[in-house]
Write an enzyme that holds these catalytic residues in place. Sequence first.
Site, short mmCIF file in Angstrom:
data_model
loop_
_atom_site.label_atom_id
_atom_site.label_comp_id
_atom_site.label_asym_id
_atom_site.label_seq_id
_atom_site.Cartn_x
_atom_site.Cartn_y
_atom_site.Cartn_z
CB SER A 40 8.92 13.58 -27.07
OG SER A 40 7.60 13.97 -26.80
NE ARG B 116 -0.35 16.05 -18.57
CZ ARG B 116 -1.00 17.21 -18.38
NH1 ARG B 116 -1.57 17.47 -17.22
NH2 ARG B 116 -1.06 18.09 -19.34
CG HIS B 117 3.81 19.31 -16.39
ND1 HIS B 117 2.50 19.33 -16.78
CD2 HIS B 117 4.54 19.23 -17.55
CE1 HIS B 117 2.43 19.25 -18.11
NE2 HIS B 117 3.64 19.19 -18.59
CD GLU C 25 4.88 14.08 -24.42
OE1 GLU C 25 4.09 14.98 -24.76
OE2 GLU C 25 6.11 14.24 -24.32
NE ARG D 131 11.85 19.70 -20.01
CZ ARG D 131 11.54 19.10 -21.14
NH1 ARG D 131 10.34 19.27 -21.65
NH2 ARG D 131 12.44 18.35 -21.76
CD GLU E 171 7.33 23.31 -19.49
OE1 GLU E 171 6.78 23.00 -20.54
OE2 GLU E 171 7.92 22.50 -18.76
NE ARG F 289 4.55 13.79 -17.50
CZ ARG F 289 4.46 14.57 -18.58
NH1 ARG F 289 4.34 14.03 -19.80
NH2 ARG F 289 4.49 15.88 -18.46
P1 ATP Z 1 4.31 17.74 -21.92
O1 ATP Z 1 3.78 18.12 -23.27
O2 ATP Z 1 3.57 16.62 -21.27
O3 ATP Z 1 4.51 18.92 -21.01
P2 ATP Z 1 6.83 17.78 -23.27
O4 ATP Z 1 6.40 17.36 -24.63
O5 ATP Z 1 7.06 19.22 -22.99
O6 ATP Z 1 5.81 17.18 -22.19
P3 ATP Z 1 9.39 16.67 -23.83
O7 ATP Z 1 10.18 17.91 -24.01
O8 ATP Z 1 8.92 15.94 -25.01
O9 ATP Z 1 8.16 16.99 -22.88
O10 ATP Z 1 10.23 15.72 -22.85
C1 ATP Z 1 10.36 14.31 -23.03
C2 ATP Z 1 9.74 13.55 -21.88
O11 ATP Z 1 10.22 14.03 -20.63
C3 ATP Z 1 8.24 13.72 -21.80
O12 ATP Z 1 7.57 12.83 -22.66
C4 ATP Z 1 7.97 13.40 -20.34
O13 ATP Z 1 7.96 11.99 -20.12
C5 ATP Z 1 9.20 13.96 -19.65
N1 ATP Z 1 8.92 15.30 -19.14
C6 ATP Z 1 9.00 16.46 -19.82
N2 ATP Z 1 8.66 17.50 -19.06
C7 ATP Z 1 8.38 17.00 -17.84
C8 ATP Z 1 7.97 17.59 -16.60
N3 ATP Z 1 7.83 18.92 -16.49
N4 ATP Z 1 7.77 16.76 -15.55
C9 ATP Z 1 7.93 15.44 -15.67
N5 ATP Z 1 8.32 14.83 -16.80
C10 ATP Z 1 8.54 15.60 -17.88
MG MG Z 2 6.98 15.78 -25.77
#
Ligand code: ATP
Ligand code: MG
Length: 438
Positions: free
Chosen positions: A364, A228-229, A361, A220, A222, A412
């Site tokens: 999802s 936590r990312h 979180e 990702r 971002e 996470r």
């Molecule tokens: P957040 O809102 O916390 O950025 P997200 O909703 O974008 O997360 P999802 O696309 O729902 O993330 O991804 C499913 C799961 O993958 C998340 O619940 C999280 O546990 C994990 N995850 C997602 N993005 C990341 C990241 N950048 N770093 C670590 N873990 C991640």
């Molecule tokens: Mg999510």
Amino acid sequence: MSMINVKKRTHYSDEITPDMDGKKVSLVGWVHEIRDLGGIVFLLLRDREGIIQVTAPSKKVDKELMDKMRKSGKESVIFVEGTVKESSKAPNNVEIIPTNFEIINKSKQPLPLDTTGKVKAELDTRLDARFLDLRKLNVNAIFKIRNKMLNSVRKFFEENGFIEINTPKLVASATEGGTALFPVTYFEREAFLGQSPQLYKQMMMAAGFEKVYEIGPIFRAEEHDTLRHLNEAISIDIEVSFANHEDVMKILENLIVRVIEDLNKSCKKELKILNKKLEVPETPFERITYDEVIEIVNSKGVVLEYGEDLSRAAEKALGEEMDNYYFIIDWPTSIKPFYVMPNEKNPEKCYAFDLMYKDLEISSGAMRIHDHDLLVKRIKEQDLNPESFKYYLDAFKYGMPPHAGWGLGAERFMMALTGVKNIRETILFPRDRRRLTP
Ligand code: ATP
Ligand code: MG
């Protein structure tokens, strides 16, 4: 000394107990600390499983051997042969009186990092010398727990009839739109690193696999720089046919419970090192709706308007109220991805859920749309082009079963299990906004 004549141990440090008094043993490992009192030299040998004291009093050990010990140097790789001695003064009530001591590979001095944990270092310094950082017992413990967690996850899936899959990480276009992707050069074209196995695991439902899981990297781009990312993480993903959101929420709850039960058995030592007690959560986990979340958050003075995703402040406010694992359900359709099944009676809301641990979180998931035309409609509504989803959409034309699934972030989940506050502690070599090495 021959380099290919590799010295072997008879025991790991934690296998040597006071009742072995008088027994001859051999150990290999690293010099953790040396204390030289002249007439007696104490050396702590550390291996993967812990630390044991090697005690050399001049009355019992010859001078040449004592000198070798003195000169060995912190973090050098050593071989020790000796006799086990019960001793109330030594750590774990046991020590080794050496009869043979060899330096297998000398460490340079000074060290870039203290491995005893006595001298605190910044995270950046630690990550630059990660191989040394990982020698620390408390850092090492996190990765032993991670290993057992992943082991437990695989066993759970195997026992429940899941098929493990591996999907491509080099992809032609975005999975969900929105999130930034890392572009890569793919011969004369542009490609991207996969942000999620979502579309592929759904295609496996069309392939008739029925229950699949994948443990693999997600990328990702971002620009977040948070605790936590990561920009490269490991996702534990499932997809299940003939199942709705409730069915896969149960699977997720059962998995969490199973992992915690397994860790309480297999990681006693590591949890103790981290000073962590793991309570087995009760099932079913509490479920609160998105609308209730808004109320709770607003009541704590944090602004969250309907239709907004949870901000960090909102997550924190929520975490003050919610103490364990819980689900957030009944999300607005507008803030969830296009493939989530809308509520038939109230299409404003959808069958998506997030699993939270306190303010974090960790997963999802959702029931997915299995109707081709509805899916196309939702793709358009989210301003995406159905053309770029051609191969995915084809899978919905020739017999796609109803299905649901989720993605659980391994790092996470590790934060929830170990209590560490920075996600970078849970992955060997974190990739974040600033760090691409080592
Ligand atoms: P957040 O809102 O916390 O950025 P997200 O909703 O974008 O997360 P999802 O696309 O729902 O993330 O991804 C499913 C799961 O993958 C998340 O619940 C999280 O546990 C994990 N995850 C997602 N993005 C990341 C990241 N950048 N770093 C670590 N873990 C991640
Ligand atoms: Mg999510």
